[in-house]
Design a protein around this motif. Structure first.
Motif, PDB file in Angstrom:
ATOM      1  N   GLY A  33     -39.150 -49.289  28.112  1.00 46.70           N
ATOM      2  CA  GLY A  33     -39.221 -47.838  28.177  1.00 46.70           C
ATOM      3  C   GLY A  33     -38.617 -47.194  29.396  1.00 46.70           C
ATOM      4  N   ASP A  34     -37.903 -47.950  30.234  1.00 47.40           N
ATOM      5  CA  ASP A  34     -37.282 -47.354  31.411  1.00 47.40           C
ATOM      6  C   ASP A  34     -35.792 -47.142  31.161  1.00 47.40           C
ATOM      7  OD1 ASP A  34     -36.026 -49.898  31.859  1.00 47.40           O
ATOM      8  OD2 ASP A  34     -37.903 -50.584  32.719  1.00 47.40           O
ATOM      9  N   PRO A  35     -35.096 -46.461  32.098  1.00 51.09           N
ATOM     10  CA  PRO A  35     -33.673 -46.173  31.862  1.00 51.09           C
ATOM     11  C   PRO A  35     -32.783 -47.407  31.734  1.00 51.09           C
ATOM     12  CG  PRO A  35     -34.566 -44.728  33.539  1.00 51.09           C
ATOM     13  CD  PRO A  35     -35.610 -45.758  33.279  1.00 51.09           C
ATOM     14  N   VAL A  36     -33.280 -48.562  32.152  1.00 49.30           N
ATOM     15  CA  VAL A  36     -32.515 -49.784  31.952  1.00 49.30           C
ATOM     16  C   VAL A  36     -32.773 -50.288  30.534  1.00 49.30           C
ATOM     17  CG1 VAL A  36     -32.281 -52.185  32.672  1.00 49.30           C
ATOM     18  CG2 VAL A  36     -32.573 -50.409  34.391  1.00 49.30           C
ATOM     19  N   TYR A  37     -31.708 -50.750  29.857  1.00 50.09           N
ATOM     20  CA  TYR A  37     -31.881 -51.341  28.532  1.00 50.09           C
ATOM     21  C   TYR A  37     -32.510 -52.726  28.703  1.00 50.09           C
ATOM     22  CZ  TYR A  37     -29.083 -47.697  26.327  1.00 50.09           C
ATOM     23  OH  TYR A  37     -28.613 -46.499  25.850  1.00 50.09           O
ATOM     24  N   SER A  38     -33.834 -52.750  28.676  1.00 52.79           N
ATOM     25  CA  SER A  38     -34.546 -53.985  28.952  1.00 52.79           C
ATOM     26  C   SER A  38     -35.735 -54.141  28.027  1.00 52.79           C
ATOM     27  CB  SER A  38     -35.019 -54.022  30.404  1.00 52.79           C
ATOM     28  OG  SER A  38     -35.924 -52.949  30.651  1.00 52.79           O
ATOM     29  N   VAL A  39     -36.141 -55.373  27.851  1.00 56.98           N
ATOM     30  CA  VAL A  39     -37.321 -55.698  27.062  1.00 56.98           C
ATOM     31  C   VAL A  39     -38.175 -56.674  27.857  1.00 56.98           C
ATOM     32  CG1 VAL A  39     -36.256 -55.299  24.809  1.00 56.98           C
ATOM     33  CG2 VAL A  39     -36.063 -57.542  25.875  1.00 56.98           C
ATOM     34  N   VAL A  40     -39.428 -56.780  27.471  1.00 55.27           N
ATOM     35  CA  VAL A  40     -40.364 -57.687  28.131  1.00 55.27           C
ATOM     36  C   VAL A  40     -40.996 -58.573  27.073  1.00 55.27           C
ATOM     37  CG1 VAL A  40     -42.470 -57.873  29.502  1.00 55.27           C
ATOM     38  CG2 VAL A  40     -40.837 -56.045  29.973  1.00 55.27           C
ATOM     39  N   SER A  41     -41.153 -59.844  27.403  1.00 56.48           N
ATOM     40  CA  SER A  41     -41.805 -60.769  26.486  1.00 56.48           C
ATOM     41  C   SER A  41     -42.789 -61.637  27.249  1.00 56.48           C
ATOM     42  CB  SER A  41     -40.781 -61.655  25.778  1.00 56.48           C
ATOM     43  OG  SER A  41     -41.437 -62.559  24.896  1.00 56.48           O
ATOM     44  N   ASP A  42     -43.955 -61.866  26.646  1.00 58.91           N
ATOM     45  CA  ASP A  42     -44.920 -62.779  27.246  1.00 58.91           C
ATOM     46  C   ASP A  42     -45.238 -63.938  26.304  1.00 58.91           C
ATOM     47  OD1 ASP A  42     -46.413 -61.548  25.308  1.00 58.91           O
ATOM     48  OD2 ASP A  42     -47.823 -60.580  26.684  1.00 58.91           O
ATOM     49  N   LEU A  58     -38.912 -60.457  31.996  1.00 61.43           N
ATOM     50  CA  LEU A  58     -38.128 -59.229  31.832  1.00 61.43           C
ATOM     51  C   LEU A  58     -36.706 -59.619  31.467  1.00 61.43           C
ATOM     52  CD1 LEU A  58     -37.623 -56.127  32.238  1.00 61.43           C
ATOM     53  CD2 LEU A  58     -37.039 -56.695  34.613  1.00 61.43           C
ATOM     54  N   LEU A  59     -36.184 -59.024  30.389  1.00 60.43           N
ATOM     55  CA  LEU A  59     -34.820 -59.306  29.960  1.00 60.43           C
ATOM     56  C   LEU A  59     -34.021 -58.014  29.973  1.00 60.43           C
ATOM     57  CD1 LEU A  59     -36.886 -61.101  27.850  1.00 60.43           C
ATOM     58  CD2 LEU A  59     -34.666 -62.177  27.481  1.00 60.43           C
ATOM     59  N   ILE A  60     -32.898 -58.027  30.722  1.00 57.85           N
ATOM     60  CA  ILE A  60     -32.056 -56.842  30.848  1.00 57.85           C
ATOM     61  C   ILE A  60     -30.699 -57.135  30.219  1.00 57.85           C
ATOM     62  CG2 ILE A  60     -31.055 -55.170  32.453  1.00 57.85           C
ATOM     63  CD1 ILE A  60     -33.124 -55.982  34.504  1.00 57.85           C
ATOM     64  N   CYS A  61     -30.180 -56.180  29.468  1.00 53.05           N
ATOM     65  CA  CYS A  61     -28.892 -56.350  28.788  1.00 53.05           C
ATOM     66  C   CYS A  61     -27.754 -56.496  29.796  1.00 53.05           C
ATOM     67  CB  CYS A  61     -28.620 -55.146  27.893  1.00 53.05           C
ATOM     68  SG  CYS A  61     -29.813 -54.944  26.558  1.00 53.05           S
ATOM     69  N   ILE A  62     -26.837 -57.408  29.514  1.00 48.21           N
ATOM     70  CA  ILE A  62     -25.679 -57.584  30.398  1.00 48.21           C
ATOM     71  C   ILE A  62     -24.362 -57.394  29.647  1.00 48.21           C
ATOM     72  CG2 ILE A  62     -26.854 -59.048  32.071  1.00 48.21           C
ATOM     73  CD1 ILE A  62     -25.644 -61.477  30.699  1.00 48.21           C
ATOM     74  N   ASP A  63     -24.435 -56.930  28.392  1.00 51.64           N
ATOM     75  CA  ASP A  63     -23.224 -56.679  27.614  1.00 51.64           C
ATOM     76  C   ASP A  63     -23.224 -55.219  27.157  1.00 51.64           C
ATOM     77  OD1 ASP A  63     -20.955 -56.822  26.057  1.00 51.64           O
ATOM     78  OD2 ASP A  63     -22.008 -57.685  24.345  1.00 51.64           O
ATOM     79  N   HIS A  64     -22.093 -54.551  27.332  1.00 52.54           N
ATOM     80  CA  HIS A  64     -21.986 -53.137  26.994  1.00 52.54           C
ATOM     81  C   HIS A  64     -21.481 -52.921  25.574  1.00 52.54           C
ATOM     82  CE1 HIS A  64     -20.494 -48.911  27.359  1.00 52.54           C
ATOM     83  NE2 HIS A  64     -21.455 -48.808  28.242  1.00 52.54           N
ATOM     84  N   THR A  65     -21.172 -53.995  24.863  1.00 45.69           N
ATOM     85  CA  THR A  65     -20.475 -53.851  23.585  1.00 45.69           C
ATOM     86  C   THR A  65     -21.326 -54.188  22.369  1.00 45.69           C
ATOM     87  OG1 THR A  65     -19.619 -56.114  23.686  1.00 45.69           O
ATOM     88  CG2 THR A  65     -18.292 -54.397  24.717  1.00 45.69           C
ATOM     89  N   THR A  66     -22.541 -54.694  22.564  1.00 46.10           N
ATOM     90  CA  THR A  66     -23.405 -55.031  21.432  1.00 46.10           C
ATOM     91  C   THR A  66     -24.745 -54.319  21.573  1.00 46.10           C
ATOM     92  OG1 THR A  66     -23.982 -57.064  22.622  1.00 46.10           O
ATOM     93  CG2 THR A  66     -22.355 -57.245  20.872  1.00 46.10           C
ATOM     94  N   GLN A  67     -25.587 -54.446  20.572  1.00 49.82           N
ATOM     95  CA  GLN A  67     -26.835 -53.701  20.528  1.00 49.82           C
ATOM     96  C   GLN A  67     -27.958 -54.446  21.249  1.00 49.82           C
ATOM     97  OE1 GLN A  67     -27.141 -50.548  19.237  1.00 49.82           O
ATOM     98  NE2 GLN A  67     -24.920 -50.760  19.125  1.00 49.82           N
ATOM     99  N   PRO A  68     -28.840 -53.711  21.943  1.00 51.32           N
ATOM    100  CA  PRO A  68     -29.988 -54.353  22.586  1.00 51.32           C
ATOM    101  C   PRO A  68     -31.058 -54.713  21.560  1.00 51.32           C
ATOM    102  CG  PRO A  68     -30.050 -51.994  22.960  1.00 51.32           C
ATOM    103  CD  PRO A  68     -28.756 -52.273  22.274  1.00 51.32           C
ATOM    104  N   PRO A  69     -31.777 -55.801  21.782  1.00 56.63           N
ATOM    105  CA  PRO A  69     -32.832 -56.190  20.841  1.00 56.63           C
ATOM    106  C   PRO A  69     -34.152 -55.498  21.200  1.00 56.63           C
ATOM    107  CG  PRO A  69     -32.549 -57.895  22.478  1.00 56.63           C
ATOM    108  CD  PRO A  69     -31.572 -56.814  22.825  1.00 56.63           C
ATOM    109  N   PHE A  70     -34.408 -54.357  20.622  1.00 54.77           N
ATOM    110  CA  PHE A  70     -35.611 -53.584  20.946  1.00 54.77           C
ATOM    111  C   PHE A  70     -36.740 -53.856  19.950  1.00 54.77           C
ATOM    112  CE2 PHE A  70     -33.350 -49.873  23.323  1.00 54.77           C
ATOM    113  CZ  PHE A  70     -33.174 -50.711  24.415  1.00 54.77           C
ATOM    114  N   MET A 206     -28.660 -61.477  27.567  1.00 56.31           N
ATOM    115  CA  MET A 206     -29.578 -60.882  28.525  1.00 56.31           C
ATOM    116  C   MET A 206     -29.664 -61.723  29.793  1.00 56.31           C
ATOM    117  SD  MET A 206     -30.772 -58.568  26.262  1.00 56.31           S
ATOM    118  CE  MET A 206     -32.367 -57.889  26.706  1.00 56.31           C
ATOM    119  N   VAL A 207     -30.059 -61.074  30.877  1.00 57.65           N
ATOM    120  CA  VAL A 207     -30.486 -61.798  32.061  1.00 57.65           C
ATOM    121  C   VAL A 207     -32.007 -61.751  32.073  1.00 57.65           C
ATOM    122  CG1 VAL A 207     -30.201 -59.730  33.523  1.00 57.65           C
ATOM    123  CG2 VAL A 207     -30.431 -61.990  34.575  1.00 57.65           C
ATOM    124  N   ALA A 208     -32.634 -62.910  32.178  1.00 52.76           N
ATOM    125  CA  ALA A 208     -34.095 -63.019  32.180  1.00 52.76           C
ATOM    126  C   ALA A 208     -34.575 -63.164  33.625  1.00 52.76           C
ATOM    127  CB  ALA A 208     -34.543 -64.216  31.349  1.00 52.76           C
TER     128      ALA A 208
END
Length: 366
Positions: A33-42, A58-70, A206-208
């Motif tokens: 939910g923050d301005p970074v395209y990121s997801v959290v998994s436990d 915490l996983l943050i997107c590192i590619d600008h050309t594909t869709q984030p997994p939300f 993603m970068v974890a």
């Protein structure tokens, strides 16, 4: 005993997932939910059911050309390394992402403003898509990641926001300054950082990030070999030493091997014939080898296994690219003797010059 070994393996995976072998991971990821395209998994786990981490990832997107997994049940490949990077930076890009997280995760992401968080996202996209290992490739107005011109429709941060502009300019200038000379072996010592590829190619790599320091890492070396590959010539082996945890080199523990092989490529010294070996004496020293007739028509390699005085050691053996093949030296150039005049010829020449001189004098008087 098997239960104990299994328990130890699970504990190691939980404490240091980046030491585990590349493997498939499954689990649910939730948008943070923050301005970074990121997801959290436990609940990321390996195929055998063992957990990837006992702390949230915490996983943050590192590619600008594909869709984030939300907010989906998804699957990744861990330890993806350079395959998670769309650009051409390779190992330099992996090190750059580690550096960016190490340096700016706390101030720009965890404790940062929305503008700073979004700037961090653009910096990760820059490395993941456009960075090629040079300062010139870090460009805020071109490529896939272009924070100066992107029409960012996020409801918190906009390109015209002065705070956002300041944040991304700070990050881009820091990358221009630091990344071109960053060792490719650099890894975060503050956080556990891993690169994931999504098993669905339409979704983001993603970068974890796990907020726990990874175990001490072994040192690395980058060897080079110089000299002419001629039989009888002497070649020199040198290398640079790097330890991500700043552990000092053990000069007597770092070893080298000169290796010959009929193959023009070689992964390690066991694939060739060791012709010289010993202790390097440290990265400030160099070692030499004189090429022998038995090395003729073979390729030569210089391999180094770095060792540290403290921490994890030794590192992995690293070999240079091939030098050669070894050939016989070219023959020395032929020296052509300069013709010389004998005693009588010199006397005759002197007489002729004298007569010529007298004739010139008489001509002038007349």
């Amino acid at each position: 005993m098997l239960k104990i070994i299994s328990a130890l393996a699970v504990a190691l995976a939980m404490a240091a997932p980046n030491l585990s072998m590349a493997a498939s991971l499954t689990g649910h990821v939730a948008y943070s939910g923050d301005p970074v395209y990121s997801v959290v998994s436990d609940n990321l786990q390996y195929p055998d059911g063992s957990p990837y981490s006992d702390l949230p990832v915490l996983l943050i997107c590192i590619d600008h050309t594909t869709q984030p997994p939300f907010d989906v049940d998804t699957s990744f490949f861990s330890e993806a390394g350079t395959s998670a990077i769309k650009g051409s930076s390779g190992a330099a890009g992996v090190a750059a992402i580690h550096w960016l997280i190490e340096t700016y995760y706390l101030t720009y992401y965890k404790n940062g403003t929305g503008q700073q968080q979004r700037a961090l996202q653009y910096a990760l996209w820059e490395i993941g898509n456009d960075y090629d290992g040079t300062a010139a490739s870090i460009n805020a107005i071109s490529g896939n990641s272009r924070p100066a011109y992107e029409n960012n429709t996020h409801d918190v941060v906009y390109p015209g926001d002065p705070a956002f502009i300041t944040a991304f300019q700070t990050l881009y200038q820091a990358m221009v300054t630091a990344l071109p000379t960053l060792p490719t072996g650099f890894r975060s010592t503050t956080y556990t950082v891993d690169l994931f590829t999504n098993q669905n190619p339409a979704l983001q790599p993603m970068v974890a990030v796990i907020e726990r320091a990874p175990p001490n890492m072994v040192p690395t070396a980058v060897p080079t070999i110089t000299g002419t590959p001629h039989v009888g010539s002497t070649v020199t082996g040198t290398y640079t030493y790097f330890d991500n945890n700043s552990d000092i080199e053990n000069p007597s523990g770092t070893t080298y091997k000169f290796v010959t092989s009929t193959n023009p490529s070689m992964a390690n010294s066991s694939e060739g014939t060791v012709v010289a070996t010993g202790s390097t004496g440290g990265a400030s020293s160099s070692v030499t080898y004189s090429l022998q007739p038995s090395d003729l028509n073979k390729y030569l390699y210089f391999c180094v296994t770095p060792a540290a005085l403290t921490g994890a050691s030794p590192g992995l053996e690293v070999c240079t690219v091939a030098s050669g093949p070894v050939v016989t030296p070219p023959p020395p150039p032929t020296v052509t003797a300069v013709p010389s005049l004998g005693q009588w010829a010199l006397m005759a020449l002197a007489s002729m010059l004298a007569l010529f001189g007298m004739a010139r004098v008489r001509q002038r008087r007349s």
